[in-house]
Design an enzyme around this catalytic site. Structure first.
Site, PDB file in Angstrom:
ATOM      1  N   GLY A  46     -82.798 -80.568   0.080  1.00 44.66           N
ATOM      2  CA  GLY A  46     -83.279 -81.887   0.462  1.00 44.66           C
ATOM      3  C   GLY A  46     -82.115 -82.725   0.964  1.00 44.66           C
ATOM      4  N   GLN A  51     -77.566 -90.154   2.751  1.00 51.48           N
ATOM      5  CA  GLN A  51     -76.597 -89.082   2.546  1.00 51.48           C
ATOM      6  C   GLN A  51     -75.862 -88.696   3.836  1.00 51.48           C
ATOM      7  OE1 GLN A  51     -79.527 -86.532   0.241  1.00 51.48           O
ATOM      8  NE2 GLN A  51     -77.572 -86.068  -0.783  1.00 51.48           N
ATOM      9  N   CYS A  99     -76.790 -82.374  -6.557  1.00 49.86           N
ATOM     10  CA  CYS A  99     -76.932 -83.207  -5.365  1.00 49.86           C
ATOM     11  C   CYS A  99     -75.761 -82.945  -4.427  1.00 49.86           C
ATOM     12  CB  CYS A  99     -76.959 -84.677  -5.786  1.00 49.86           C
ATOM     13  SG  CYS A  99     -77.172 -85.825  -4.426  1.00 49.86           S
ATOM     14  N   LEU A 100     -76.038 -82.882  -3.130  1.00 53.27           N
ATOM     15  CA  LEU A 100     -74.974 -82.688  -2.141  1.00 53.27           C
ATOM     16  C   LEU A 100     -73.978 -83.838  -2.155  1.00 53.27           C
ATOM     17  CD1 LEU A 100     -77.105 -81.350   0.861  1.00 53.27           C
ATOM     18  CD2 LEU A 100     -75.712 -80.023  -0.749  1.00 53.27           C
ATOM     19  N   HIS A 141     -86.255 -86.930  -6.414  1.00 49.50           N
ATOM     20  CA  HIS A 141     -84.803 -86.932  -6.236  1.00 49.50           C
ATOM     21  C   HIS A 141     -84.431 -87.519  -4.874  1.00 49.50           C
ATOM     22  CE1 HIS A 141     -80.657 -85.217  -6.735  1.00 49.50           C
ATOM     23  NE2 HIS A 141     -80.726 -85.324  -5.413  1.00 49.50           N
ATOM     24  N   GLU A 142     -85.086 -87.052  -3.821  1.00 48.74           N
ATOM     25  CA  GLU A 142     -84.784 -87.548  -2.476  1.00 48.74           C
ATOM     26  C   GLU A 142     -85.246 -88.992  -2.307  1.00 48.74           C
ATOM     27  OE1 GLU A 142     -82.686 -85.997  -0.659  1.00 48.74           O
ATOM     28  OE2 GLU A 142     -82.763 -84.244  -1.969  1.00 48.74           O
ATOM     29  N   HIS A 145     -82.796 -91.542  -3.404  1.00 46.57           N
ATOM     30  CA  HIS A 145     -81.722 -91.834  -2.439  1.00 46.57           C
ATOM     31  C   HIS A 145     -82.077 -93.009  -1.534  1.00 46.57           C
ATOM     32  CE1 HIS A 145     -78.673 -88.846  -3.169  1.00 46.57           C
ATOM     33  NE2 HIS A 145     -79.562 -87.876  -3.163  1.00 46.57           N
TER      34      HIS A 145
END
Length: 185
Positions: A46, A51, A99-100, A141-142, A145
């Site tokens: 994702g 991000q 997470c990235l 989660h996304e 963000h």
């Protein structure tokens, strides 16, 4: 185009993102392609606008790599624009998340097992869907963000204090990842 991933400490990750306007529709197709390309390069499932440094309400998901262990994710590839979660319910479920934007950190997070979300697609067609289980977790989660929230915000204060050294290192770019990153200046 592959974007650098914005990492912990950058202010864009803490800002609530703005909606796309219908007149911005023309730029969405390329942006979505670039976001998927960036996400795949970083080996994520994702990726949200903040991000990549874009404070807009957009996120892409492709959870199909998890289908071997979670068959219900076999076809779960979607784009969410101007999303709003309108219901959260079901039993809270605790599971690991990473997470990235927080490379090297994986922690147990409790999330509701079911959500209802309203969003538009790249043609600005409105959708309302219910997601359960892991699909609900990935979407939440996304979604966090675009709300300026990171998964570590869901942790107990003691757990956050224990992560402080790692978080400080990430914010200074002291990490080893296989993708380009962008730190706060």
């Amino acid at each position: 185009m592959i974007y650098p991933i914005v990492v912990y400490g950058h202010p864009v990750l803490r800002k609530e993102a703005a909606d796309f306007l219908p007149e911005e529709k023309g730029e969405l197709k390329q942006l979505v392609e670039d976001m998927y390309e960036t996400m795949y390069k970083a080996e994520g499932i994702g990726l949200a606008g903040p991000q990549i440094g874009l404070s807009k309400r957009i996120f892409v998901i492709d959870a199909t790599p998890m289908a071997e262990d979670l068959p219900e994710l076999a076809e779960f590839k979607k784009v969410f624009i101007n999303a709003r979660i309108i219901e959260r319910d079901g039993e809270p479920v605790i599971d690991h998340e990473g997470c990235l934007s927080l490379p090297g950190i994986s922690e147990e997070v409790s999330r509701p097992s079911r959500i209802k979300i309203r969003y538009v697609d790249i043609d600005f067609n409105e959708h309302e869907e219910i997601f359960n289980g892991w699909a609900a977790r990935v979407v939440q989660h996304e979604y966090d963000h675009i709300q300026g929230i990171l998964f570590v915000d869901h942790l107990a204060p003691l757990k956050k204090r224990l992560l402080k050294r790692k978080l400080n290192a990430i914010s200074k770019g002291k990490l080893n990842v296989n993708y380009r990153i962008k730190v706060a200046k």
